[in-house]
Write a protein that holds these residues in place. Sequence first.
Motif, PDB file in Angstrom:
ATOM      1  N   PRO A 168     -54.348  14.748  61.026  1.00 56.66           N
ATOM      2  CA  PRO A 168     -53.921  13.468  60.440  1.00 56.66           C
ATOM      3  C   PRO A 168     -52.566  13.560  59.759  1.00 56.66           C
ATOM      4  O   PRO A 168     -51.769  12.625  59.818  1.00 56.66           O
ATOM      5  CB  PRO A 168     -55.039  13.128  59.447  1.00 56.66           C
ATOM      6  CG  PRO A 168     -55.743  14.411  59.185  1.00 56.66           C
ATOM      7  CD  PRO A 168     -55.638  15.188  60.458  1.00 56.66           C
ATOM      8  N   PHE A 169     -52.271  14.701  59.121  1.00 56.75           N
ATOM      9  CA  PHE A 169     -50.984  14.846  58.448  1.00 56.75           C
ATOM     10  C   PHE A 169     -49.858  15.055  59.445  1.00 56.75           C
ATOM     11  O   PHE A 169     -48.727  14.616  59.218  1.00 56.75           O
ATOM     12  CB  PHE A 169     -51.044  15.992  57.437  1.00 56.75           C
ATOM     13  CG  PHE A 169     -51.952  15.701  56.283  1.00 56.75           C
ATOM     14  CD1 PHE A 169     -51.553  14.852  55.266  1.00 56.75           C
ATOM     15  CD2 PHE A 169     -53.218  16.251  56.230  1.00 56.75           C
ATOM     16  CE1 PHE A 169     -52.386  14.568  54.209  1.00 56.75           C
ATOM     17  CE2 PHE A 169     -54.068  15.969  55.177  1.00 56.75           C
ATOM     18  CZ  PHE A 169     -53.646  15.126  54.156  1.00 56.75           C
ATOM     19  N   TRP A 182     -53.188  10.718  47.281  1.00 58.88           N
ATOM     20  CA  TRP A 182     -53.448  12.088  47.738  1.00 58.88           C
ATOM     21  C   TRP A 182     -53.601  13.041  46.560  1.00 58.88           C
ATOM     22  O   TRP A 182     -54.404  13.967  46.598  1.00 58.88           O
ATOM     23  CB  TRP A 182     -52.307  12.569  48.639  1.00 58.88           C
ATOM     24  CG  TRP A 182     -52.394  12.062  50.044  1.00 58.88           C
ATOM     25  CD1 TRP A 182     -53.524  11.661  50.709  1.00 58.88           C
ATOM     26  CD2 TRP A 182     -51.317  11.917  50.978  1.00 58.88           C
ATOM     27  NE1 TRP A 182     -53.218  11.270  51.972  1.00 58.88           N
ATOM     28  CE2 TRP A 182     -51.869  11.409  52.177  1.00 58.88           C
ATOM     29  CE3 TRP A 182     -49.949  12.155  50.912  1.00 58.88           C
ATOM     30  CZ2 TRP A 182     -51.104  11.152  53.303  1.00 58.88           C
ATOM     31  CZ3 TRP A 182     -49.174  11.897  52.032  1.00 58.88           C
ATOM     32  CH2 TRP A 182     -49.743  11.403  53.211  1.00 58.88           C
ATOM     33  N   VAL A 223     -50.585  19.503  54.686  1.00 60.36           N
ATOM     34  CA  VAL A 223     -51.127  20.160  55.875  1.00 60.36           C
ATOM     35  C   VAL A 223     -51.673  21.535  55.517  1.00 60.36           C
ATOM     36  O   VAL A 223     -52.724  21.973  56.012  1.00 60.36           O
ATOM     37  CB  VAL A 223     -50.040  20.297  56.967  1.00 60.36           C
ATOM     38  CG1 VAL A 223     -50.532  21.175  58.108  1.00 60.36           C
ATOM     39  CG2 VAL A 223     -49.664  18.921  57.507  1.00 60.36           C
ATOM     40  N   HIS A 260     -57.537  13.629  53.622  1.00 66.82           N
ATOM     41  CA  HIS A 260     -57.465  13.589  55.088  1.00 66.82           C
ATOM     42  C   HIS A 260     -57.871  12.224  55.635  1.00 66.82           C
ATOM     43  O   HIS A 260     -57.265  11.723  56.583  1.00 66.82           O
ATOM     44  CB  HIS A 260     -58.345  14.693  55.674  1.00 66.82           C
ATOM     45  CG  HIS A 260     -57.881  16.059  55.281  1.00 66.82           C
ATOM     46  ND1 HIS A 260     -58.338  16.691  54.151  1.00 66.82           N
ATOM     47  CD2 HIS A 260     -56.973  16.895  55.860  1.00 66.82           C
ATOM     48  CE1 HIS A 260     -57.740  17.876  54.049  1.00 66.82           C
ATOM     49  NE2 HIS A 260     -56.913  18.018  55.057  1.00 66.82           N
ATOM     50  N   THR A 261     -58.861  11.603  55.007  1.00 61.92           N
ATOM     51  CA  THR A 261     -59.248  10.241  55.416  1.00 61.92           C
ATOM     52  C   THR A 261     -58.110   9.271  55.166  1.00 61.92           C
ATOM     53  O   THR A 261     -57.794   8.418  56.011  1.00 61.92           O
ATOM     54  CB  THR A 261     -60.498   9.797  54.645  1.00 61.92           C
ATOM     55  OG1 THR A 261     -61.565  10.712  54.905  1.00 61.92           O
ATOM     56  CG2 THR A 261     -60.917   8.393  55.060  1.00 61.92           C
ATOM     57  N   ALA A 282     -55.023  10.016  55.058  1.00 61.32           N
ATOM     58  CA  ALA A 282     -53.948  10.335  55.998  1.00 61.32           C
ATOM     59  C   ALA A 282     -54.168   9.679  57.356  1.00 61.32           C
ATOM     60  O   ALA A 282     -53.216   9.213  57.985  1.00 61.32           O
ATOM     61  CB  ALA A 282     -53.818  11.849  56.152  1.00 61.32           C
ATOM     62  N   TRP A 283     -55.417   9.657  57.832  1.00 64.50           N
ATOM     63  CA  TRP A 283     -55.701   8.993  59.106  1.00 64.50           C
ATOM     64  C   TRP A 283     -55.283   7.519  59.040  1.00 64.50           C
ATOM     65  O   TRP A 283     -54.615   7.002  59.944  1.00 64.50           O
ATOM     66  CB  TRP A 283     -57.194   9.075  59.429  1.00 64.50           C
ATOM     67  CG  TRP A 283     -57.644  10.365  60.027  1.00 64.50           C
ATOM     68  CD1 TRP A 283     -58.463  11.293  59.455  1.00 64.50           C
ATOM     69  CD2 TRP A 283     -57.335  10.883  61.331  1.00 64.50           C
ATOM     70  NE1 TRP A 283     -58.671  12.355  60.302  1.00 64.50           N
ATOM     71  CE2 TRP A 283     -58.003  12.128  61.459  1.00 64.50           C
ATOM     72  CE3 TRP A 283     -56.566  10.409  62.386  1.00 64.50           C
ATOM     73  CZ2 TRP A 283     -57.902  12.901  62.616  1.00 64.50           C
ATOM     74  CZ3 TRP A 283     -56.458  11.177  63.537  1.00 64.50           C
ATOM     75  CH2 TRP A 283     -57.127  12.409  63.644  1.00 64.50           C
ATOM     76  N   GLY A 294     -58.328  21.975  55.384  1.00 66.31           N
ATOM     77  CA  GLY A 294     -58.896  20.885  56.161  1.00 66.31           C
ATOM     78  C   GLY A 294     -58.089  20.636  57.421  1.00 66.31           C
ATOM     79  O   GLY A 294     -57.136  21.353  57.719  1.00 66.31           O
ATOM     80  N   PRO A 295     -58.456  19.611  58.180  1.00 68.29           N
ATOM     81  CA  PRO A 295     -57.783  19.356  59.462  1.00 68.29           C
ATOM     82  C   PRO A 295     -56.332  18.942  59.272  1.00 68.29           C
ATOM     83  O   PRO A 295     -56.006  18.108  58.424  1.00 68.29           O
ATOM     84  CB  PRO A 295     -58.613  18.210  60.057  1.00 68.29           C
ATOM     85  CG  PRO A 295     -59.272  17.554  58.885  1.00 68.29           C
ATOM     86  CD  PRO A 295     -59.532  18.646  57.904  1.00 68.29           C
ATOM     87  N   ALA A 296     -55.450  19.542  60.058  1.00 71.38           N
ATOM     88  CA  ALA A 296     -54.016  19.255  59.952  1.00 71.38           C
ATOM     89  C   ALA A 296     -53.613  18.021  60.752  1.00 71.38           C
ATOM     90  O   ALA A 296     -52.582  17.412  60.465  1.00 71.38           O
ATOM     91  CB  ALA A 296     -53.220  20.459  60.439  1.00 71.38           C
TER      92      ALA A 296
END
Length: 204
Positions: free
Chosen positions: A112-113, A170, A104, A178-179, A181-182, A108-110
Amino acid sequence: MLDVQARAALTGPLDRAGAMLDRPAVTPHRLTELGMLTGLASAGSAAAGWWPAAAVLWLLSRLADGLDGPLARRRGTANSSGAGGYLDISADFLVYGAFVVVAVGVGGPALPFLLVLLAYYVNGTVFLAFSSIAERTGRRGGGRLSKGRSLNFQGGLAEGGETIAVHTLWCLLPGFAHTIAWVWAAVVAVTAAHRVVSGYRRLR
């Protein structure tokens, strides 16, 4: 999903490795602790952006985690007190959670995690609750014993082998973390939902 097949294929090699490690200074608990420490070091390496080191430490961590059970069984201590299984699952959740929390903070965007963490939380709760209630009531129907013969649990789409693979990805593909993780959050969520429904039916 693949843990049964993987465990069957790896039982022989892990048992032989356990025999090689069967020395007074090496104990199952120390292997569990080594797995925990190298797992946390892997998370720290990921936080620093040292992705190759993170991947190597992560795999070493999981190797140590896979050897504590065979060594305990070799010494006849796997079922003696339950302390080893308790330490093992506690270390696993600490290492998995630490790695996702670090992810996280890497950038990048948190979201998804955070969803992965939520899915881990629900999945772990269901996993442990089923094991405890099934053991207490003697209704293990459909459950499987874990590698250390300490926990009775339900299989699912996302198990240990898949988790190891995703966390390794990862490290190897941080640009796509992140992808991944989604997708992984969705897979773990499906597993958790399946375990809730099937566990309730089996314990009725």
